[in-house]
Design a protein around this motif. Structure first.
Motif, mmCIF file in Angstrom:
data_model
loop_
_atom_site.group_PDB
_atom_site.id
_atom_site.type_symbol
_atom_site.label_atom_id
_atom_site.label_comp_id
_atom_site.label_asym_id
_atom_site.label_seq_id
_atom_site.Cartn_x
_atom_site.Cartn_y
_atom_site.Cartn_z
ATOM 1 N N THR A 48 -6.884 12.810 -1.275
ATOM 2 C CA THR A 48 -6.623 12.265 -2.616
ATOM 3 C C THR A 48 -5.619 13.051 -3.416
ATOM 4 O OG1 THR A 48 -8.585 11.088 -2.843
ATOM 5 C CG2 THR A 48 -7.378 11.324 -4.741
ATOM 6 N N ARG A 90 -7.481 6.053 1.058
ATOM 7 C CA ARG A 90 -8.722 5.693 0.153
ATOM 8 C C ARG A 90 -9.605 4.538 1.008
ATOM 9 N NH1 ARG A 90 -6.800 5.706 -6.256
ATOM 10 N NH2 ARG A 90 -6.893 8.205 -6.465
ATOM 11 N N SER A 91 -8.580 3.568 1.486
ATOM 12 C CA SER A 91 -9.159 2.427 2.433
ATOM 13 C C SER A 91 -9.681 2.966 3.565
ATOM 14 C CB SER A 91 -8.042 1.529 2.594
ATOM 15 O OG SER A 91 -7.057 1.959 3.347
ATOM 16 N N MET A 116 -3.364 4.868 -1.165
ATOM 17 C CA MET A 116 -4.051 3.624 -1.101
ATOM 18 C C MET A 116 -4.536 3.529 0.307
ATOM 19 S SD MET A 116 -1.852 1.106 -3.440
ATOM 20 C CE MET A 116 -2.770 -0.360 -2.921
ATOM 21 N N TRP A 169 0.737 -1.203 -0.009
ATOM 22 C CA TRP A 169 0.163 -0.008 -0.106
ATOM 23 C C TRP A 169 0.901 1.367 -0.089
ATOM 24 C CZ3 TRP A 169 -3.435 -1.699 4.618
ATOM 25 C CH2 TRP A 169 -4.278 -2.873 4.186
#
Length: 506
Positions: free
Chosen positions: A273, A265-266, A262, A258
Motif C-alpha cells: 500500500t 488490496r484485492s 486496487m 483497477w
C-alpha cells in the motif's frame, strides 16, 4: 523393399530410439554414443504422443554433453514437440544455462513460439526467473561496446555510432507478446523475479505495454494491465520499486477500472500500500543489473567461428590457459591483455552475476587475474576457424537399413578385393541381425554413403543389386537355416554361407 522388411526396420528403429531417449533423459553418455554410432538417424526419433526427441529430453534435464553429441550427429536444432516447444525453450524453462549456451552457439532459433500460448524461450526464462538464460538468448543483440549501457539509458549521444547494434530489433524481441499481449516483463513481474525484471528493463523492455483480451487466455487481472499491475498481484516489493523507478505509472487503469493499488488490496497484498500510494518525484536512480555481460557477444562470435571445445591452433607457442590449465589460449581480453581459452572465457561471461566493483563501464566483467573490467575479447593470431563437417541425417526412420553396415562391409570388401553392393549387404543383414551381439556393435562406424539420405553423387548405388549373387545367397541362407534347425544362425555359419555363395559366382 518388401512391406514386412519395412515394418521390421521401423520396429527396430523404435526400440533403439527409445533406448536413446532413455540415455538422453538419464544422462548416459556412453550409451548414447554407442547407439548413434550404430545408427546416426536415431537423432530424428520422437516419442509417441508428445513427440519429444532425445534432444528435448537432454535439454530439459540439463545434460549438455549429450546435447552436444546430438548436435554433432546432425539433429535438427529447432525440432518441435506436440505443443511446438523446442529444446531451447525447455532448457530455458528449467534454467539449464549450459544447454542454452550450446544451443545459442549452434544458432538455435529464439523466435519460435509455443503452439498453446504463443510464448517464446524468453517468456519461459522470465517466468521462472532464469536471468543467465535471458542474457544468453539476447547475446546477438547486445554488442561488446564500452558505451552501450549509458547510450541505452540516454546518458550518451553515441548510440548511432555504435556498430552492430539495432535498438529497434532488441526492443522488438524483448517486448514480443504472447497470447493475450503478455510479455516477458509481465511474467517476471507476476512471479516476483526481481533480477529478471531489472535485466529486462535494462535491455529495453517497456513498462507501459498492456495486455489485451483476445479470447485465447484467461486473464484474472484484466485486460489493459501493465507489468506493475502484475507485480502488485504477485506481491513483490522489489519488482514494484524497480518498475516505479523506471517510470511505471501508479494511476494506470485496466479494463476493469483497477489501478495497481486496487489489485494489491484485492489480492491481500497490503504491504504494497505504501509503495503504490505515492508517485515519486522524477525517476529513481537504479543500479544496472549485475547480469549484464558486455563481452559476451564478442566471445560467442569467436566460439562460433573457431570452436570452443578444444584449441584449434596453427602453432604450439601459445601459453596454456591459467584458468583450466588444459587448453591453449585462443582469446585475449581488451584492455589488460590477459589470455584465456575460449571455453573459460565463455564460462566467465555466462556465469558472472555479482555486482563487484570493477575498473570498467557498467556491464563489464572483472578479469579473474587483475580485476580489470573486460568489455570485449579479441582472437589471438594463432587461432583459426574450424572446419564445419555437414552431417547428413535422414528425415525418416522408417526406411533405416544401415544397422551392422560397418565392420561386416569392411571385412567383406577386404576379403574379396571388390566392393559389396548395398542391396546385397542389407539382404544378408536383414535376417542375421538378431544373431549379432550389441557388444560387438558398440564401436561400429557407419559409412555415410550407406544411408538412404546420402547425396546422389555417392559412388555406391543403394538400389544396385547383383541378382545372380543374391539368388545364390538366398539358397545358401535357406540351407544354413535348415542345418541349424531354423534357429538363430551363428556368425560363423553366416560367413560360411557367404563364402559358398561368392565362390559359386566367381
Amino acid at each position: 523393399m518388401r512391406l514386412p522388411d519395412l515394418v521390421s526396420n521401423s520396429f527396430r528403429c523404435s526400440v533403439y530410439g527409445e533406448r536413446l531417449v532413455s540415455a538422453a533423459r538419464d544422462g548416459d553418455l556412453p550409451e548414447a554414443k554407442a547407439l548413434l554410432e550404430c545408427n546416426p538417424r536415431l537423432v530424428r526419433y520422437s516419442t509417441l504422443g508428445v513427440h519429444n526427441s532425445p534432444l528435448h529430453y537432454a535439454a530439459a534435464q540439463g545434460h549438455h554433453e549429450i546435447v552436444s553429441l546430438l548436435l554433432e550427429s546432425g539433429v535438427d536444432i529447432n525440432l518441435r514437440n506436440y505443443r511446438g516447444q523446442t529444446a531451447l525453450m525447455q532448457a530455458c524453462q528449467h534454467g539449464h544455462w549450459e544447454v542454452v549456451q550450446i544451443l545459442v552457439l549452434s544458432r538455435a532459433d529464439i523466435h519460435r513460439a509455443d503452439y498453446i500460448n504463443g510464448g517464446t524461450a524468453l517468456h519461459l526464462a522470465a517466468l521462472n526467473g532464469h536471468s543467465l538464460c535471458i542474457r544468453l538468448l539476447l547475446v546477438d543483440y547486445i554488442p561488446s561496446t564500452q558505451d552501450l549501457f549509458n547510450a541505452m539509458r540516454g546518458k550518451s549521444e553515441n548510440l548511432e555510432s555504435i556498430t552492430e547494434f539495432d535498438q529497434g530489433a532488441l526492443c522488438e524481441v524483448v517486448n514480443r507478446a504472447a497470447d493475450g499481449g503478455i510479455t516477458a516483463l509481465h511474467m517476471a513481474s507476476l512471479n516476483g523475479n526481481f533480477e529478471s525484471v531489472q535485466l529486462l528493463l535494462d535491455f529495453g523492455a517497456s513498462h507501459s505495454v498492456v495486455t489485451e483480451d483476445d479470447g485465447t487466455t484467461m486473464d484474472i487481472i484484466g485486460a489493459g494491465s501493465t507489468p506493475l499491475h502484475y507485480a502488485a498481484c504477485g506481491g513483490s516489493e522489489r519488482c514494484c520499486q524497480i518498475l516505479i523507478g523506471h517510470g511505471a505509472s501508479l494511476t494506470a487503469v485496466n479494463s476493469n477500472g483497477w489501478t495497481p493499488l486496487m489489485i494489491a488490496r484485492s489480492w491481500h497484498k497490503n504491504w504494497l500500500t505504501e509503495i503504490l500510494s505515492r508517485q515519486p518525484d522524477g525517476l529513481l536512480e537504479t543500479p544496472p543489473s549485475p547480469y549484464i555481460s558486455l563481452p559476451l557477444m564478442s566471445i560467442v562470435n569467436i566460439a562460433r567461428e573457431c570452436g570452443w571445445k578444444s584449441s584449434n591452433l596453427h602453432a604450439t607457442y601459445q601459453e596454456t590457459c591459467v584458468v583450466c590449465l588444459e587448453r591453449k589460449c585462443s582469446v585475449a581480453a581488451e584492455g589488460c591483455g590477459h589470455q584465456f581459452c575460449t571455453r573459460c572465457a565463455l564460462y566467465l561471461c555466462s556465469t558472472t552475476s555479482s555486482s563487484v566493483i570493477v575498473h570498467g563501464p557498467p556491464g563489464s566483467i572483472a578479469c579473474p587475474l587483475c580485476r580489470h573490467g573486460i568489455v570485449s575479447f579479441v582472437k589471438l593470431p594463432g587461432t583459426r576457424p574450424v572446419d564445419r563437417e555437414i552431417v547428413n541425417a535422414s528425415p525418416s526412420l522408417a526406411f533405416c537399413t544401415c544397422y551392422g553396415a560397418g565392420p561386416e562391409k569392411t571385412y567383406l570388401e577386404n576379403r574379396y578385393r571388390k566392393p559389396i553392393s548395398h542391396g546385397m549387404l542389407i539382404s544378408l543383414l536383414r535376417s542375421s541381425f538378431r544373431a549379432l551381439s550389441f557388444r560387438k556393435l558398440y564401436t561400429m562406424k557407419i559409412d555415410p554413403r550407406l544411408c538412404l539420405g546420402a547425396p546422389s553423387t555417392s559412388p555406391l548405388d543403394p538400389f544396385s543389386v547383383d541378382r545372380k549373387l543374391q539368388n545364390h545367397l538366398s539358397r545358401c541362407w535357406r540351407s544354413a537355416l535348415r542345418r541349424s534347425g531354423y534357429r538363430s544362425v551363428s556368425r560363423g555359419t553366416w560367413f560360411s554361407a557367404f563364402n559358398q555363395c561368392v565362390a559359386a559366382t566367381e
